[in-house]
Every structure is written in structure tokens, then in C-alpha cells.
Write an enzyme that holds these catalytic residues in place. Structure first.
Site, PDB file in Angstrom:
ATOM      1  N   ASP A  76     -94.508 -12.311   2.482  1.00 49.32           N
ATOM      2  CA  ASP A  76     -95.886 -11.832   2.429  1.00 49.32           C
ATOM      3  C   ASP A  76     -96.840 -13.021   2.474  1.00 49.32           C
ATOM      4  O   ASP A  76     -96.476 -14.151   2.161  1.00 49.32           O
ATOM      5  CB  ASP A  76     -96.155 -10.976   1.194  1.00 49.32           C
ATOM      6  CG  ASP A  76     -97.442 -10.178   1.379  1.00 49.32           C
ATOM      7  OD1 ASP A  76     -97.486  -9.318   2.265  1.00 49.32           O
ATOM      8  OD2 ASP A  76     -98.420 -10.449   0.662  1.00 49.32           O
ATOM      9  N   ARG A 125     -86.876  -0.154  -0.818  1.00 47.87           N
ATOM     10  CA  ARG A 125     -88.055  -0.354  -1.662  1.00 47.87           C
ATOM     11  C   ARG A 125     -88.033   0.529  -2.900  1.00 47.87           C
ATOM     12  O   ARG A 125     -88.672   0.204  -3.896  1.00 47.87           O
ATOM     13  CB  ARG A 125     -89.337  -0.103  -0.857  1.00 47.87           C
ATOM     14  CG  ARG A 125     -89.896  -1.316  -0.173  1.00 47.87           C
ATOM     15  CD  ARG A 125     -90.559  -2.288  -1.145  1.00 47.87           C
ATOM     16  NE  ARG A 125     -91.943  -1.920  -1.434  1.00 47.87           N
ATOM     17  CZ  ARG A 125     -92.397  -1.613  -2.624  1.00 47.87           C
ATOM     18  NH1 ARG A 125     -91.579  -1.597  -3.661  1.00 47.87           N
ATOM     19  NH2 ARG A 125     -93.657  -1.302  -2.793  1.00 47.87           N
ATOM     20  N   ARG A 133     -92.806   0.165   5.819  1.00 54.52           N
ATOM     21  CA  ARG A 133     -92.678   1.506   5.227  1.00 54.52           C
ATOM     22  C   ARG A 133     -92.492   2.657   6.197  1.00 54.52           C
ATOM     23  O   ARG A 133     -92.126   3.744   5.776  1.00 54.52           O
ATOM     24  CB  ARG A 133     -93.899   1.791   4.340  1.00 54.52           C
ATOM     25  CG  ARG A 133     -93.852   1.055   3.023  1.00 54.52           C
ATOM     26  CD  ARG A 133     -95.176   1.123   2.312  1.00 54.52           C
ATOM     27  NE  ARG A 133     -96.174   0.374   3.075  1.00 54.52           N
ATOM     28  CZ  ARG A 133     -97.422   0.149   2.660  1.00 54.52           C
ATOM     29  NH1 ARG A 133     -97.816   0.639   1.509  1.00 54.52           N
ATOM     30  NH2 ARG A 133     -98.251  -0.539   3.399  1.00 54.52           N
ATOM     31  N   ARG A 155     -95.826  -6.058  11.171  1.00 52.47           N
ATOM     32  CA  ARG A 155     -95.214  -5.245  10.112  1.00 52.47           C
ATOM     33  C   ARG A 155     -94.084  -4.370  10.639  1.00 52.47           C
ATOM     34  O   ARG A 155     -93.906  -3.241  10.168  1.00 52.47           O
ATOM     35  CB  ARG A 155     -96.247  -4.347   9.426  1.00 52.47           C
ATOM     36  CG  ARG A 155     -97.322  -5.095   8.694  1.00 52.47           C
ATOM     37  CD  ARG A 155     -96.991  -5.214   7.225  1.00 52.47           C
ATOM     38  NE  ARG A 155     -97.913  -6.152   6.600  1.00 52.47           N
ATOM     39  CZ  ARG A 155     -98.981  -5.802   5.918  1.00 52.47           C
ATOM     40  NH1 ARG A 155     -99.244  -4.539   5.739  1.00 52.47           N
ATOM     41  NH2 ARG A 155     -99.761  -6.700   5.401  1.00 52.47           N
ATOM     42  N   TYR A 190    -108.232 -14.256  -0.491  1.00 51.58           N
ATOM     43  CA  TYR A 190    -107.475 -13.598  -1.572  1.00 51.58           C
ATOM     44  C   TYR A 190    -107.608 -14.363  -2.886  1.00 51.58           C
ATOM     45  O   TYR A 190    -107.715 -13.763  -3.960  1.00 51.58           O
ATOM     46  CB  TYR A 190    -106.002 -13.451  -1.191  1.00 51.58           C
ATOM     47  CG  TYR A 190    -105.769 -12.293  -0.255  1.00 51.58           C
ATOM     48  CD1 TYR A 190    -105.779 -10.982  -0.730  1.00 51.58           C
ATOM     49  CD2 TYR A 190    -105.585 -12.480   1.095  1.00 51.58           C
ATOM     50  CE1 TYR A 190    -105.596  -9.904   0.123  1.00 51.58           C
ATOM     51  CE2 TYR A 190    -105.398 -11.414   1.962  1.00 51.58           C
ATOM     52  CZ  TYR A 190    -105.402 -10.127   1.465  1.00 51.58           C
ATOM     53  OH  TYR A 190    -105.234  -9.065   2.309  1.00 51.58           O
TER      54      TYR A 190
HETATM   55  O1  CP3 Z   1     -94.707  -8.152   9.997  1.00 50.17           O
HETATM   56  C1  CP3 Z   1     -93.653  -8.072   9.324  1.00 50.17           C
HETATM   57  O2  CP3 Z   1     -92.809  -7.169   9.511  1.00 50.17           O
HETATM   58  C2  CP3 Z   1     -93.352  -9.147   8.307  1.00 50.17           C
HETATM   59  C3  CP3 Z   1     -93.742  -8.897   6.982  1.00 50.17           C
HETATM   60  C4  CP3 Z   1     -95.153  -9.084   6.479  1.00 50.17           C
HETATM   61  C5  CP3 Z   1     -95.583  -8.499   5.271  1.00 50.17           C
HETATM   62  N1  CP3 Z   1     -96.850  -8.944   5.007  1.00 50.17           N
HETATM   63  C6  CP3 Z   1     -94.804  -7.597   4.431  1.00 50.17           C
HETATM   64  C7  CP3 Z   1     -95.532  -6.572   3.660  1.00 50.17           C
HETATM   65  C8  CP3 Z   1     -96.201  -9.859   6.972  1.00 50.17           C
HETATM   66  C9  CP3 Z   1     -96.293 -10.667   8.250  1.00 50.17           C
HETATM   67  C10 CP3 Z   1     -97.266  -9.762   6.014  1.00 50.17           C
HETATM   68  C11 CP3 Z   1     -98.552 -10.509   6.159  1.00 50.17           C
HETATM   69  C12 CP3 Z   1     -99.685 -10.092   5.338  1.00 50.17           C
HETATM   70  N2  CP3 Z   1     -99.710  -9.719   4.023  1.00 50.17           N
HETATM   71  C13 CP3 Z   1    -101.017 -10.140   5.785  1.00 50.17           C
HETATM   72  C14 CP3 Z   1    -101.469 -10.589   7.135  1.00 50.17           C
HETATM   73  C15 CP3 Z   1    -101.268  -9.513   8.109  1.00 50.17           C
HETATM   74  C16 CP3 Z   1    -102.378  -8.518   8.149  1.00 50.17           C
HETATM   75  O3  CP3 Z   1    -102.099  -7.354   7.859  1.00 50.17           O
HETATM   76  O4  CP3 Z   1    -103.491  -8.917   8.503  1.00 50.17           O
HETATM   77  C17 CP3 Z   1    -101.836  -9.702   4.722  1.00 50.17           C
HETATM   78  C18 CP3 Z   1    -103.343  -9.564   4.768  1.00 50.17           C
HETATM   79  C19 CP3 Z   1    -100.997  -9.458   3.618  1.00 50.17           C
HETATM   80  C20 CP3 Z   1    -101.398  -9.012   2.265  1.00 50.17           C
HETATM   81  C21 CP3 Z   1    -100.868  -7.668   2.012  1.00 50.17           C
HETATM   82  N3  CP3 Z   1     -99.561  -7.413   1.629  1.00 50.17           N
HETATM   83  C22 CP3 Z   1    -101.516  -6.422   2.168  1.00 50.17           C
HETATM   84  C23 CP3 Z   1    -102.978  -6.264   2.543  1.00 50.17           C
HETATM   85  C24 CP3 Z   1    -100.573  -5.427   1.904  1.00 50.17           C
HETATM   86  C25 CP3 Z   1    -100.757  -3.925   2.078  1.00 50.17           C
HETATM   87  C26 CP3 Z   1    -101.026  -3.134   0.886  1.00 50.17           C
HETATM   88  C27 CP3 Z   1    -100.488  -1.743   1.138  1.00 50.17           C
HETATM   89  O5  CP3 Z   1     -99.677  -1.304   0.346  1.00 50.17           O
HETATM   90  O6  CP3 Z   1    -100.847  -1.127   2.176  1.00 50.17           O
HETATM   91  C28 CP3 Z   1     -99.372  -6.049   1.562  1.00 50.17           C
HETATM   92  C29 CP3 Z   1     -98.088  -5.403   1.246  1.00 50.17           C
HETATM   93  C30 CP3 Z   1     -97.002  -5.597   2.249  1.00 50.17           C
HETATM   94  N4  CP3 Z   1     -96.600  -6.774   2.809  1.00 50.17           N
HETATM   95  C31 CP3 Z   1     -96.155  -4.584   2.752  1.00 50.17           C
HETATM   96  C32 CP3 Z   1     -95.239  -5.195   3.631  1.00 50.17           C
HETATM   97  C33 CP3 Z   1     -94.099  -4.555   4.391  1.00 50.17           C
HETATM   98  C34 CP3 Z   1     -96.304  -3.106   2.370  1.00 50.17           C
HETATM   99  C35 CP3 Z   1     -95.059  -2.417   2.026  1.00 50.17           C
HETATM  100  C36 CP3 Z   1     -94.597  -2.368   0.607  1.00 50.17           C
HETATM  101  O7  CP3 Z   1     -95.377  -2.267  -0.358  1.00 50.17           O
HETATM  102  O8  CP3 Z   1     -93.383  -2.334   0.525  1.00 50.17           O
END
Ligand code: CP3
Length: 346
Positions: A79, A43, A34, A30, A156
Site C-alpha cells: 500500500d 481478507r 476486493r 488494483r 496523507y
Molecule cells: O494495484 C494493485 O493491485 C496493488 C496494490 C495497491 C494497493 N494500494 C492495495 C490496496 C496499490 C498500488 C495501492 C496504492 C494506493 N494506496 C494508492 C495510490 C493509488 C490510487 O488509488 O490512487 C492510494 C491513494 C492508497 C491509499 C489507500 N489504500 C486507499 C485510498 C485505500 C482504499 C480505501 C477503501 O477501502 O476503499 C486503500 C486500501 C487498499 N489498498 C485496498 C487495496 C487492495 C483495499 C482493499 C482492502 O481493504 O482489502
């Protein structure tokens, strides 16, 4: 990252192959996200999904951390759930909650109704983002692609969103094993198509996130998960991709995860890197600083970074990373400190 003469930084690729490097490669799960003010600014104007679906914006977001820090890989900005659109699954990503699937899959009919992964054009933006990133990086560091592993994607789709104990997923696995296997095999087909297209777009390596598979026992993993996951790794390897196999809370599953595949085993802070090195001498290892360490003041953070370096030891084949995604409240200066300290250690 500085502009200048183009010189390929192949530290990540070399570390995946366990070849010697001048300094340890580092990237951060990530790393685009954020904790960066410039990400929060974008965002404020676009939802997460609209950032993912617009290749120019997604490339811009992926490049944000590359300008600030001397990172050794740029990861595709997307994502985990994005590819399931190809199967006809509808979902949204909700602030502070993550993915929410409109109609969770709970029975044989729902699994049978999934479309075949032959409409990859539905997520063409994902591959276009990789092409734009390669152009923007001009060969300075490799692009890292990624996909969710079949089990984590299934979790999911069955739960409908995030879950603490994955009880619906595990119930489906126990009560309708054939439906569960069918779902995992269909997801493996999707992951394979997606990884092949990422290779074609120019990703050098890919990380498969099996973030939540740690909720299973080894016997369950072997029976229900290993075959589909192994097929995905074999396909990636055939396309010349280097592979990172990541999971959290996976201590007891690591031998089986290694059997499923991965040039690199990615582990969280609960798994000692020295143990992984000893038990899997034929693999590289990635990890594993606790993301919470990055919330600490520099005088507490620095020794924790050093402890990870010491635990990994001097042998080739370590990629420095966190044990899981960086937290939104992380101070940016701590990330600079981390990258500098890892690189200074040689
Ligand atoms: O790593 C990177 O910089 C690349 C981007 C990336 C995102 N999601 C962007 C994102 C990657 C590699 C992911 C993978 C992802 N998404 C996973 C596997 C990684 C892990 O954490 O185990 C999972 C489980 C997801 C599903 C997901 N998407 C979750 C659980 C969340 C978080 C919810 C929260 O708000 O905390 C997201 C949202 C997400 N995906 C964000 C980002 C940058 C959060 C930021 C936002 O809302 O702008």
C-alpha cells in the site's frame, strides 16, 4: 495464467520504450483486490496490513489476478503508506476509509522529527514480496513496483487520512513553504531508497502514484512539487527502472509532470489520450478507461474499451489501464472481457 515453457512477455517494457508490440499490454490498477472472491476470502482472515507485511501472502494476492487473466504485468501488492514506517510514522489502514495516520504532521517540529530513511529493513517484506513474485512468475511477465510520489504521500501525512480538498496540506504549503519543501524532500529521499531497493529486488518498471496532486495549480506544482518529484524519477532512471508517472485530474499539470519525469504518462478518463500523444510525442501513455465502465453490461462496456483503443491510436507506446483503481463491485467477467478485447485488437 497458463503454466508452460517460460517465455518472457516483454510487451509492457517495450511499450514503455515506445517499441512496437504484437498486441497492446494491459494491466489494471488494483488488479489484486476486493472484486476478486479469492481476495475477499483471504481478507476475511487477515487485515490489509498483515497481507502486505507477509511476503508469502502478499505474493499470493499479487498472483491471484495473474491466474485468472492474461495480464501483461504483475504489480507488487503493498500500500502507498507502507514505506513511511521507515520514517517512524505510525498509521493504520481502515476498512473503506484508507490510511489513517496516528499523529498527523502539522508543523516544523513534526517534520524535523521524522527519521532518516536508513532503516529500510523495517519494510524488508516489501522487497521480499518482489523476489517471491519474480520466482512465482518465472519470467512470464515483468514485476511492476510502485511508490507514492512525494506530494501524495505528504497529503496523507499532513491530513492524517483521506481528504476531499487537502486544505491542511495546501495551508501548510502556503503558510510554511520551507517546512513543506523540507517534508517533500524527505519523502523524496524515502521514495528513492524504496525504488532503488525495488530495482535491486527485480522490479522492471515502477509507477509513481501522484494520485492527488491534481488539487494544485501549475505554478504551485512547479514551485513546491516538481523538484522533489524530478529527483525521484532521476534516481529511478539511474537504477535502470522504467517509470510510469500517474495522477488523476491532472489536465493542466501534465506538461510539468512530464518535465518532472516518466517514460510513461498515466492519465485518467478526463484526459484524451490522443491529446497526450500529440503534445508528448517522446512519451508513452497509459490509461484510461473509466473504472465505472466496468460496472456496465458487456454491450455498453465493449464500445467504451474500443473508444479508448481508438483514442490512443495505433502508434506504439500505449499501455491499456483504467483511469484509476478498479472498483470493488466490478464483475469478474468484465475484467476477462476487457483483457481479451484489448489483446484481440492487436
Ligand atoms: O494495484 C494493485 O493491485 C496493488 C496494490 C495497491 C494497493 N494500494 C492495495 C490496496 C496499490 C498500488 C495501492 C496504492 C494506493 N494506496 C494508492 C495510490 C493509488 C490510487 O488509488 O490512487 C492510494 C491513494 C492508497 C491509499 C489507500 N489504500 C486507499 C485510498 C485505500 C482504499 C480505501 C477503501 O477501502 O476503499 C486503500 C486500501 C487498499 N489498498 C485496498 C487495496 C487492495 C483495499 C482493499 C482492502 O481493504 O482489502
Amino acid at each position: 495464467m497458463q503454466e508452460g515453457p517460460t517465455q518472457m512477455n516483454d510487451r509492457l517494457v517495450r511499450a514503455c520504450r515506445r517499441l512496437p508490440v504484437d498486441r497492446r499490454p494491459a494491466w489494471i490498477m488494483r488488479q489484486a483486490g476486493r472484486y476478486l472472491p479469492e481476495y475477499r476470502e483471504l481478507r476475511a482472515q487477515h487485515s490489509l496490513l498483515s497481507l502486505c507485511r507477509d511476503p508469502e501472502l502478499a505474493c499470493e494476492v499479487a498472483m491471484q489476478p495473474m491466474r485468472r487473466f492474461d495480464l501483461d504485468a504483475a504489480i507488487l501488492f503493498s500500500d502507498l503508506l507502507i514505506p513511511v514506517a521507515v520514517l517512524g510514522v505510525e498509521f493504520d489502514i481502515v476498512e473503506n476509509r484508507g490510511p489513517v495516520v496516528s499523529r498527523p504532521l502539522r508543523d516544523a517540529a513534526a517534520v524535523a522529527a521524522l527519521e532518516k530513511p536508513d532503516r529500510l529493513d523495517r519494510i524488508g517484506y516489501l522487497f521480499e514480496t518482489i523476489r517471491l513474485m519474480r520466482h512465482a512468475l518465472a519470467g512470464r511477465v515483468p514485476v511492476l513496483g510502485f511508490a507514492g510520489a512525494p506530494f501524495t504521500l505528504a497529503s496523507y501525512l499532513v491530513e492524517g487520512g483521506a481528504s476531499r480538498d487537502f486544505r491542511r496540506t495546501r495551508l501548510l504549503m502556503h503558510t510554511q513553504p520551507r517546512v513543506f519543501t523540507d517534508l517533500l524532500e524527505r519523502l523524496a529521499d524515502l521514495v528513492i531508497a524504496c525504488l532503488e531497493a525495488q530495482a535491486e529486488a527485480g522490479a522492471a518498471a515502477v509507477q509513481l502514484f501522484d494520485s492527488w496532486v491534481g488539487c494544485l495549480s501549475p505554478a504551485e506544482y512547479r514551485r513546491h512539487v516538481l523538484p522533489a518529484t524530478r529527483r525521484a524519477f532521476e534516481a529511478a532512471r539511474r537504477r535502470g527502472l522504467l517509470t510510469i508517472h500517474f495522477g488523476t485530474a491532472c489536465t493542466g499539470l501534465l506538461p510539468l509532470m512530464a518535465e518532472a519525469g516518466g517514460d510513461v504518462l498515466g492519465v485518467d478518463w478526463r484526459v484524451p489520450l490522443a491529446d497526450v500523444r500529440r503534445v508528448f510525442p517522446d512519451r508513452a501513455v497509459q490509461g484510461n478507461l473509466d473504472p465505472v465502465a466496468l460496472l456496465a453490461p458487456a454491450e455498453s462496456l465493449a464500445p467504451m474499451i474500443d473508444a479508448v483503443l481508438a483514442d490512443a491510436g495505433p502508434a506504439p507506446g500505449h499501455i491499456f489501464n483504467l483511469g484509476h483503481g478498479i472498483l470493488p463491485e466490478t464483475p469478474v467477467e468484465n475484467v476477462s472481457l476487457l483483457v481479451q478485447r484489448v489483446h484481440a485488437a492487436g
